[in-house]
Design an enzyme around this catalytic site. Structure first.
Site, short mmCIF file in Angstrom:
data_model
loop_
_atom_site.label_atom_id
_atom_site.label_comp_id
_atom_site.label_asym_id
_atom_site.label_seq_id
_atom_site.Cartn_x
_atom_site.Cartn_y
_atom_site.Cartn_z
N ASP A 60 1.43 2.14 -3.41
CA ASP A 60 0.08 2.50 -2.96
C ASP A 60 0.09 3.93 -2.44
OD1 ASP A 60 -2.43 2.69 -1.93
OD2 ASP A 60 -2.23 1.07 -0.48
N LYS A 62 -2.44 6.00 -3.49
CA LYS A 62 -3.85 6.42 -3.65
C LYS A 62 -3.92 7.85 -4.21
CE LYS A 62 -5.57 3.27 -0.13
NZ LYS A 62 -4.29 2.84 0.51
N ASP A 65 -5.35 13.72 -7.22
CA ASP A 65 -5.15 15.16 -7.41
C ASP A 65 -5.62 15.57 -8.81
OD1 ASP A 65 -4.05 17.82 -6.97
OD2 ASP A 65 -2.78 16.87 -5.45
O1 C5P Z 1 -2.59 -4.79 7.50
P1 C5P Z 1 -3.67 -5.02 6.51
O2 C5P Z 1 -3.68 -6.40 5.92
O3 C5P Z 1 -5.01 -4.57 6.97
O4 C5P Z 1 -3.23 -4.04 5.29
C1 C5P Z 1 -4.08 -3.69 4.23
C2 C5P Z 1 -3.33 -2.80 3.28
O5 C5P Z 1 -4.14 -2.47 2.16
C3 C5P Z 1 -2.90 -1.47 3.88
O6 C5P Z 1 -1.67 -1.11 3.26
C4 C5P Z 1 -3.99 -0.51 3.46
O7 C5P Z 1 -3.52 0.81 3.36
C5 C5P Z 1 -4.33 -1.05 2.10
N1 C5P Z 1 -5.64 -0.74 1.55
C6 C5P Z 1 -6.82 -1.07 2.19
N2 C5P Z 1 -8.02 -0.76 1.61
C7 C5P Z 1 -8.06 -0.18 0.39
C8 C5P Z 1 -6.87 0.13 -0.28
C9 C5P Z 1 -5.66 -0.19 0.33
O8 C5P Z 1 -6.79 -1.66 3.29
N3 C5P Z 1 -9.19 0.03 -0.22
#
Ligand code: C5P
Length: 220
Positions: A60, A62, A65
């Protein structure tokens, strides 16, 4: 990526030993492990190959660029052993195409963020989410990232993409989303981080959420 438990672990810890211990404890309840900046910056890119012993790895980063830089980033991530990468779609079709081109060379998958799960995700990204979903579909991505905190948005995105793309959905537990709701709304996988890795027993927490998802899918 095989769909069995319909759950992905977001392993956002910053200690190598802890990461490996949690992966060992919960691998049977997850279809993939998502690693991102917190773990990779703290421990190095080699953690991807170590964790890949337990489950497929989604990186992940994201990625957001210009096409050439995106290409260089994806190349490093796939060389490191990741099975899929999460990229942003708001940078436009050419940047996305660059990621998908490299992924297909490695026979790996690309997930495109259509909308983020935190409250700020509704500020700038949500109005563009449907257009992003459409370009991800046209570009040949494997899936989208859509918010478990807003199941109605997952439903809407599912309508746009039909069954041509998968949906992975973060925001379950700590951010307020409920796994069964977002699976019912059309997500293929939920992504769970803190509710598992901060639990007293990550294994029990993962087992409980996996059971909730199984019951939803079986209509119990
Ligand atoms: O701890 P939690 O369950 O909130 O983690 C959610 C994960 O998903 C984190 O790694 C966060 O960076 C990721 N994420 C998110 N929303 C997005 C994309 C990724 O919460 N749209």
């Amino acid at each position: 990526m095989e769909r069995n438990t319909c759950m992905i672990l977001a392993l956002d810890v910053t200690d190598r030993e802890e990461a490996l211990k949690i992966a060992e404890d919960v691998w049977e309840f997850v279809d993939a492990i998502k690693v991102g900046y917190p773990l990779v910056l703290a421990t190095g890119l080699d953690i991807i190959r170590e964790l890949a012993e337990f489950a497929p790895i989604i990186a992940d980063f994201k990625v957001a660029d210009i096409p050439n830089t995106n290409r260089l980033i994806c190349d490093q991530v796939f060389e490191a052993g990741a099975d899929a990468i999460i990229v942003q779609g708001f940078t436009g079709r050419d940047s996305l195409d660059a990621c998908i081109e490299i992924a297909s060379e490695y026979r790996k998958d690309v997930f495109v963020v259509s909308e983020m799960s935190h409250p700020g995700g509704a500020e700038f990204l949500q109005p563009a989410a449907e257009a992003i979903a459409k370009i991800a579909l046209e570009a040949g991505a494997f899936g989208l990232v859509a918010p478990a905190t807003r199941p109605e948005r997952v439903k809407k995105i599912r309508k746009i993409i039909g069954d041509k793309l998968t949906i992975i959905s973060p925001g379950v537990g700590a951010q307020g989303g409920k796994a069964s709701d977002v699976i019912a709304a059309g997500a293929d996988w939920v992504i769970v981080g803190r509710s598992i890795y901060k639990a007293e027993s990550p294994k029990e927490a993962a087992c409980e959420i996996a059971e909730e998802i199984r019951a939803e899918l079986c209509g119990e």
